[in-house]
Every structure is written in C-alpha cells, then in structure tokens.
Design an enzyme around this catalytic site. Structure first.
Site: not given
Ligand code: 26V
Length: 818
Positions: A365, A556-557, A562, A664, A668
């Site tokens: 992701h 968004k986050r 971003k 995503t 939406k």
């Molecule tokens: C990493 C970590 C690191 C440790 C703490 C918690 C945590 C939580 C999530 C992540 C990975 C984040 C990756 C992510 O959210 N990617 C997003 O995925 C979406 C669904 O595929 C995509 O639409 C977004 O563009 C992408 O940023």
C-alpha cells in the site's frame, strides 16, 4: 397499539409493527430501561440489538457464506478495519432502514439521533483500514466465504481536538459501554507464545526444533457479522483481544504485592489496548511487533484448526484457503505458517514451503521508504527466536537460488535479501512477504508500475510475473446509497432500480448530462447536502458558511506528501488576490480541511495550526466576506466523511506524483459528483481515464518528471521561487508572521523547509496548481457546465466499485468463484 397480525394491515405496516415490538422488547429486557426514560444511546442499543437478531438468523442459517462447505475460503489479515458506524449499514443492507425509521418514528424517536449515538469503530488510521472494511462488505455481497482477522483494540484512533488552532489528542473510547454488534467467543481462545529459547534435538537422524517460550498470552475471539447487500450473505470479522494466561499472580497477591500481582495482566492486555496511531512511518517498537505476531498466530491457529477439522490434513490447504496479507503488518505469518507445519505437524521443509507459498498473497500500500517495515534483528530474535531461525533458512534458500540463476550479478543478493545489512542488521518484512507469496499486488496502475521499477525491481526479476495490479475500490452501499440518499433516489429513477445491484447502469445518467431538468435536480440535491454540512460547520465551529459557495474539500490524513500545505499556499495567494482586486468575478469558495496528524508528527501538526491561523485571519477579514472562507473541521472520521463527501464540489487530490499509492477518498468524492483537482498520481489517473480529460482538473509534474528533476537536482526550490512572484509573496507573508502576529516566527520552519529542501516539490507545482484552480473558477461560473461535468463524473465511476476490485482478487489471486 398496533396489532402485528391484524388482517387488513399491509406487509409494510406489519413489518413496522414487528420492528417496533422488537425494539421495545430489547429496550425493556436487554437494556433494562423503561422507554419513557431511555436516552439516545439506549435507543441505539435497543435498535441495534433488534437489527442484530435478523443478522444472527442469517449468520447461523444458510446465508453464512463462510460456512462454505467444501468451498475455498478467503482470510483477510489486516491490522486495521476502519468500519465506522454499523447501524445504518446493517439496516440498509437488510433493506430495513425505512421500516426501522418508521418504527422509531412511531415511538417518537428520530432515527438520525439514534444513528448518531453510535460511536465510530475507528480501528484504522486511514485508507488502508477503510479499504479492508469496504472489502469485507464486498466479499459478503459477492457471496465469497471470507473471514476478516484483526485486533479488537480497546481504543481506536485518537480523538482530535483543536485548541487554539493546535491539534490535541485524546483517547478514543468506543468500547466504553460495550458494543451491541459483537459476539464474544470465549471458547475460541488460543495461546500466543513469546520469547524464550529454541532447543535442537535429533530424532531418527532428523533435526527437530523445540521452542520453549518465556511468556504466554491468550487471544480471545470476538465476532462481528458483516452483512452483504440485500442481506445476501453474512461473513464474520473475527477480532482478537489479549488476556493474561493467569489473570492474577496469587502468590504475589498473598504476600501483599497487590500491584505486582496484576502486572502480568497489564502486560498481556497491553497488546490489544490501542491502535498504533501512525501511517506512512514504520513504528519500530516492540509492542507493535507483539501486536503483529499476536493476531497472526491466533488467526493461523484458528484457520488451521478449521481446515483440519473439515479436511483432515494440511496438504490441501492451498486449495481450500487463500490468505491475503494487508500490507506487511501480518507478514510474520509466512514464518508462523512454516513453524506450524514444520514443528507442530512434522512436515518436510519443501512440503511446508509449497503449502505456505501457494496459500499467501500480499498487497503493498505504499512505497514511501519510511513506511516500509523493518525490524532490528536482536528485537525480533528476543521475541520470536524460532521464527528468526526459519526466516534465516528461507533467506538462505532464496539467496542460493538467486545466485544460481543470476551468477554474474552478486550485487543483486543484497537487494533481494530479507536481511538488510546496512543500518545495523534488520529484517525487511516487504521482502519476506514477497518471497513467501504467490502473488503480490499494487493498488493502482501507476503504483504497480512503480513497484516493479523501484522498491521491488530486483525481486520482480528474480520472481517474474508475481506482481499484479488491483486498483482499489469503494463500497457504493456506504459511500453512495447510505451517505447520499437524495442522489441514490435520482439514480434509481433515471437509471432504473437495478442500478443498486449493477453499478455499471449509472452510466445511463450520462445520456441526460445535457438535460437542463436533470442538471437542476442534481444541483438541488448537492445544495441540500451542502446545507446539512453548513449546519455541522455552524454547530462545531460557531460561524456560518454559505451553501452557494464552491465547497472545496481536502479530507484525509495529514501528511506532507499529501500536500495540504500546497492547498494552503494557494489559499493565501487567493486571499491576497481577492484583497487586491475585490470587485473581480471571484467564484465564492469555502475551503474545507479535515484530517488527523500522527501525534509525533511535528511538521504535520504545525501545518494544521497554519490552516487554523489562516482560517482565523481570512474568516475575520471583512474585505473578503462572501468570497473566501476557510474551515478546519476537527476529528475527521468515517462518520464525518459521510457528511462532507456528498456536499463537496471540488475534491483535492494533490499529492506529489508517485507518492499516493491509490487514494480512495478521490473515488468517493467523484462518485458523489465532486470534480477532482489533482496530480497524475495513484488512482487519479484512472479516474481521469474514466471521466475524460474535460471533466477533471489535472496539474503538476508527472511521476516520471518528479523522478527526473530529483535526479538532475534542478530546478531547485530557489529557482522555482525566483520564477514565481506570487509564490514568493505567499512565502514571505506566512514566514513573516502575517497569520501569526502573536508569534511571527511560528511558521518559519515550514517556509525554511520549502526554501531549502522542498522534499515534496510544492514549489515545482505551485504555478500549475494556481492555474488549475483558476480553471476551476471559470467552470464554476458556468453552473450548467459545472453540473454537466459533475454528472459525467458520477456516471463514469462504476468501475471503482469494490465489488469489481474483489471480483478481480477472487478470479486472479484467490481463485475462488464469484
Ligand atoms: C504503516 C504504519 C506504521 C506503523 C504504525 C501504524 C501504521 C499504519 C499504516 C501503515 C501503512 C500505511 C499505508 C497506507 O495506508 N497506504 C494507503 O493505502 C490506501 C489503500 O490502498 C491507498 O489508497 C493510499 O493511497 C495509501 O496511502
């Protein structure tokens, strides 16, 4: 009082009477309250329990897709499921919403208030977690026998409060009063082991490895039923909660050490206490690794038990089970599966590896280097000594084979190795997930191409053909039908009721894109949704915004890639331009921001403060009244998204090209008739391909151009700023304290960062973004054309249904029939 069986009442009336009786029964017997004294929350619980009974009948009856006798099951392993509220989802998917609304109405209760009494299940950070929730709903809708596996966090993503413009974090407490949706399965409990040592023994000339753990924690299952559209199927989401194996150390307690007696309990329970509140930066702490192994081990034990119970042995596992790893967070599952097959079931290595590597697949992701998970070897070894041995073995075989196939490329080995030797020794979970999976997928066409060219270039050469694309999708039930009933009603009228089951029929709307009557109806629906959002703004922030303005949203986050900051720079430029030329034909705008920053992400939190400081200045300046307002809505979550998205006119998707894997929210918003202003990044490209170049505002460098400029080191930020007088003025204003007179240097770090490094290339894209925004103004000032473009967007979004995405996973990765 209504009779439920009176001859002459219609089925509909009878259904309402039954719902009413069910709600009252729950209120009295389960909530234990006299309806006359019930709070909104009590009504929510009673209504949810009444609705849950219907789900449970389906769940336990024939409609349980996961029963699946003989069929292959899908297991979706994810550390995040960002579900949000469930009441409307359940009622809507069971087509009971109108009936329950009427039933509550008869009882003098407004269903909207009941709905709002439900806390969001915020068990995710952002896109990755919400995708998992959409996928669960689509798998149930398509009748795919699936289990979601994750963690039942006591505390989901923190609650954001904005105080004096700064973000503050408070614990989220969704379980404070329990949740009516889940079933505790205390009989489904597994031992999860940590630490200790590994003993090697030789039995009949075969080496055997015996793990003596130093710690055991219990994983207890809680099931939440996930309902598919029209109640067609129900699948379980099984979330694990951590308990101490011994709830209290009596020996210590009896000696008077009352706190020490509970310390094991606290250490064990910590595992499922709180969601890691960060995305796009790897966590690296021990507790996170404990969370990952905890839920992976419980889930694998559970699914292997089930498989053996039904099929007797594990050789057939790949034919009956597909395990999807949602990012690398559950990647330790590859080693855990091998451990179970080797040590618990005495399989030979090659058999175990065949089973493992033909059962797992992995979704990537993000390619941001700081988000790629790695673990320091000593930490991993201390927690999971046997797993480390297994990973070494996997890596050795993999490197030997690579050496043989690429004899003249020794430098390949360090890049494809699971162990990174550079920065201390670290385990690379992406490498492990890739090597142990039969298929690896990206989440948009561009992202998949970039995976092949960058992060996984060498692994893709060693294992060609494993990488596939599966462009993300969204469930239309939540993001159109439930959140935008007005638009849904119109779509049913114009495209036929079947549109609810066949989203491709939305395309029929396009035939009417030039019809002024339809345009007016669409515009009216949008306006009504905007009025709802205006009220939210007034309630939460205490000032008014006008529904006739252009609602320009970035939700968004909060993350530098971003580029909320780029939007803010443009806001300041616009503010300045309006002040300099107040009589020009400005399209009146409301800039709406919402999003959380990780608590430790200082730069992102300063950008939130900047947004709020700009808002304060702009909103209090009489010279721009009616032309520009800036809004930062606190505590962005799924429920707030459900309100903002149907009310949006313009969708900001402005990441540095190559950095947003998919997005995503972009889908939406477009589905709800917002036009996109965006870079050629992630799924924006595919949205453009579907809606056409004339119905989207594209600007900025492409991913290839971004790469090229980085390589060339030119033009620099200094060059870019020198070439753009407007940008220079904006930076001077922010850096000079125009928006922070109380602390003129507050935003200096932001401006210095742009002037020196500008890692996200805002200065490269600023002019092009400004020009695109002026094209937005121009179209907004021609309302028929704007609405026409909105209609074309809505009409061409069917492909982004997560039902399509899931059907692709099912056919091309999992090999399960749909
Ligand atoms: C990493 C970590 C690191 C440790 C703490 C918690 C945590 C939580 C999530 C992540 C990975 C984040 C990756 C992510 O959210 N990617 C997003 O995925 C979406 C669904 O595929 C995509 O639409 C977004 O563009 C992408 O940023």
């Amino acid at each position: 009082m209504l009779q439920t069986n009176t001859a002459g009442t219609s089925d509909y009336e009878q259904a309402i009477a039954e719902a009413k009786a069910a709600i009252i029964a729950k209120m009295t017997l389960s909530v234990g309250k006299d309806p006359g004294y019930a709070t909104d929350r009590d009504w929510f619980v009673a209504t949810a329990l009444a609705a849950r009974d219907r789900v449970t009948h389906r769940f336990l009856g024939g409609k349980r897709a996961s029963k699946a006798d003989g069929k292959k099951r899908v297991y979706y392993l994810s550390l995040e499921f960002l579900i949000g509220r469930q009441l409307t989802d359940v009622l809507y998917n069971f087509e009971l919403y109108d009936i329950f609304r009427a039933a509550l109405g008869d009882l003098g209760v407004d269903i909207e208030r009941v709905r709002e009494a439900e806390p969001d299940a915020a068990l995710g950070n952002g896109g990755l977690g919400r995708l998992a929730a959409c996928f669960m709903e689509s798998m149930a809708t398509l009748g795919i026998p699936a289990y979601g596996y994750g963690i039942r966090y006591d505390h989901g993503l923190f609650r954001q409060v904005i105080k004096d413009g700064w973000q503050q974090e408070f614990p989220e407490t969704w379980l404070e009063n329990g949740t009516p949706w889940e079933f505790l399965r205390s009989d489904v409990t597994y031992d999860i082991r940590f630490g200790g040592s590994v003993e090697t023994k030789t039995v009949n000339n075969v080496p055997r490895f015996i793990w003596h753990p130093s710690e055991v924690v219990h994983a207890v299952a809680y099931d939440t039923p996930i309902v598919g559209w029209r109640g067609s199927n129900v699948n379980p989401l099984r979330l694990w909660s951590a308990r101490a194996a011994d709830p209290i150390a009596l020996s210590l307690f009896n000696k008077g050490d009352h706190v020490g007696a509970l310390s094991d309990q606290a250490r064990s329970a910590a595992i499922s206490k709180v969601l890691y509140p960060s995305d796009e930066t790897a966590a690296g702490q021990e507790l996170r690794l404990r969370q990952e192994y905890f839920f992976v081990s419980a889930s694998l034990q559970d699914l292997i038990n089930r498989h053996i119970r039904i099929y007797g042995d594990l050789y057939s596992l790949p034919d009956r089970a597909a395990i999807q790893l949602n990012d690398t967070h559950p990647a330790v599952a590859i080693a855990e599966m091998m451990r179970i097959l080797l040590d618990d079931h005495n399989l030979r290595w090659d058999e175990a590896w065949r089973i493992t590597s033909s059962t797992f697949s992995y979704t990537n992701h993000t390619l941001l280097p700081e988000a790629l998970e790695t673990w320091p070897l000593p930490l991993f070894e201390r927690l999971l000594p046997r797993h480390l041995q297994i990973i070494y073995f996997i890596n050795n075989l993999h490197l030997e084979a690579t050496k043989k196939n690429f004899p003249n490329e020794p430098e390949l080995l360090s890049s494809v190795s699971i162990i990174d030797e550079r920065d201390g020794r670290r385990l690379r979970m992406g490498q492990l997930a890739f090597i142990g999976s039969h298929t690896i997928n990206g989440v948009s066409a561009l992202h998949t191409d970039l995976m092949k060219e960058t992060t996984f270039r060498d692994l893709n050469r060693v294992y060609p053909g494993r990488i596939q694309n599966k462009t993300n999708g969204i469930t239309f039930r939540r993001w159109l039908q439930q959140s935008n009933p007005g638009l849904t009603k119109l779509l049913c009228e114009v495209c036929g009721e079947e549109v609810l089951d066949k989203p491709e029929l939305i395309k029929r709307l396009e035939e009417h894109a030039d019809d002024p009557a339809l345009q007016q109806r669409i515009a009216k629906i949008k306006r009504a949704n905007k009025v709802v959002l205006c009220k939210i703004v007034t309630d939460r922030l205490g000032f008014r915004v006008e529904a006739d303005s252009l609602f320009d949203v970035q939700i968004k986050r909060q993350h530098e890639y971003k580029r909320q900051l780029l939007n803010l720079l443009e806001t300041v430029a616009l503010y300045d331009a309006i002040r300099s030329n107040p009589t020009a034909d400005w399209a009146p705008r409301v800039k709406i921001f919402a999003g959380k920053a990780a608590a430790s992400y200082v730069a992102a939190k300063l950008i939130i403060k900047l947004a709020n400081d700009i808002a304060k200045t702009v909103n209090n300046d009489p010279s721009v009244q009616g032309k520009l307002k800036v809004v930062f809505l606190p505590n962005y979550n799924v429920s707030l998204a459900e309100k903002i998205i149907p009310a949006a006119d313009l969708s900001e998707q402005i990441s540095t090209a190559g950095m947003e894997a998919s997005g995503t929210g972009n889908m939406k918003l477009a589905l709800n008739g917002a036009l996109t202003i965006g870079t050629l990044d992630g799924a924006n490209i595919e949205i453009k391909d579907n809606v056409g170049d004339d119905n989207i505002f594209i600007f900025g460098l492409t991913a290839a151009e971004v790469e090229e400029r980085k390589r060339a080191g030119a033009p620099t930020a200094t060059d870019n700023i020198a070439a753009s007088p407007m940008l220079r003025q904006v930076l001077d204003a922010i850096g000079g304290g125009v928006f922070s007179p109380d602390d003129p240097n507050r935003f200096k770090p932001i401006i210095d960062g742009l002037r020196s490094q500008d890692r996200y290339m805002l200065t490269d894209d600023f002019d092009s973004y400004w020009a695109a925004q002026r094209r937005v103004d121009e179209l907004w000032n021609q309302p028929e054309k704007w609405t026409r473009a909105a209609i074309v967007n809505i009409a061409n979004m069917a492909w982004f249904s997560s039902d399509r995405t899931i059907a692709e996973y099912a056919e091309q990765i999992w090999k399960v029939p749909v």
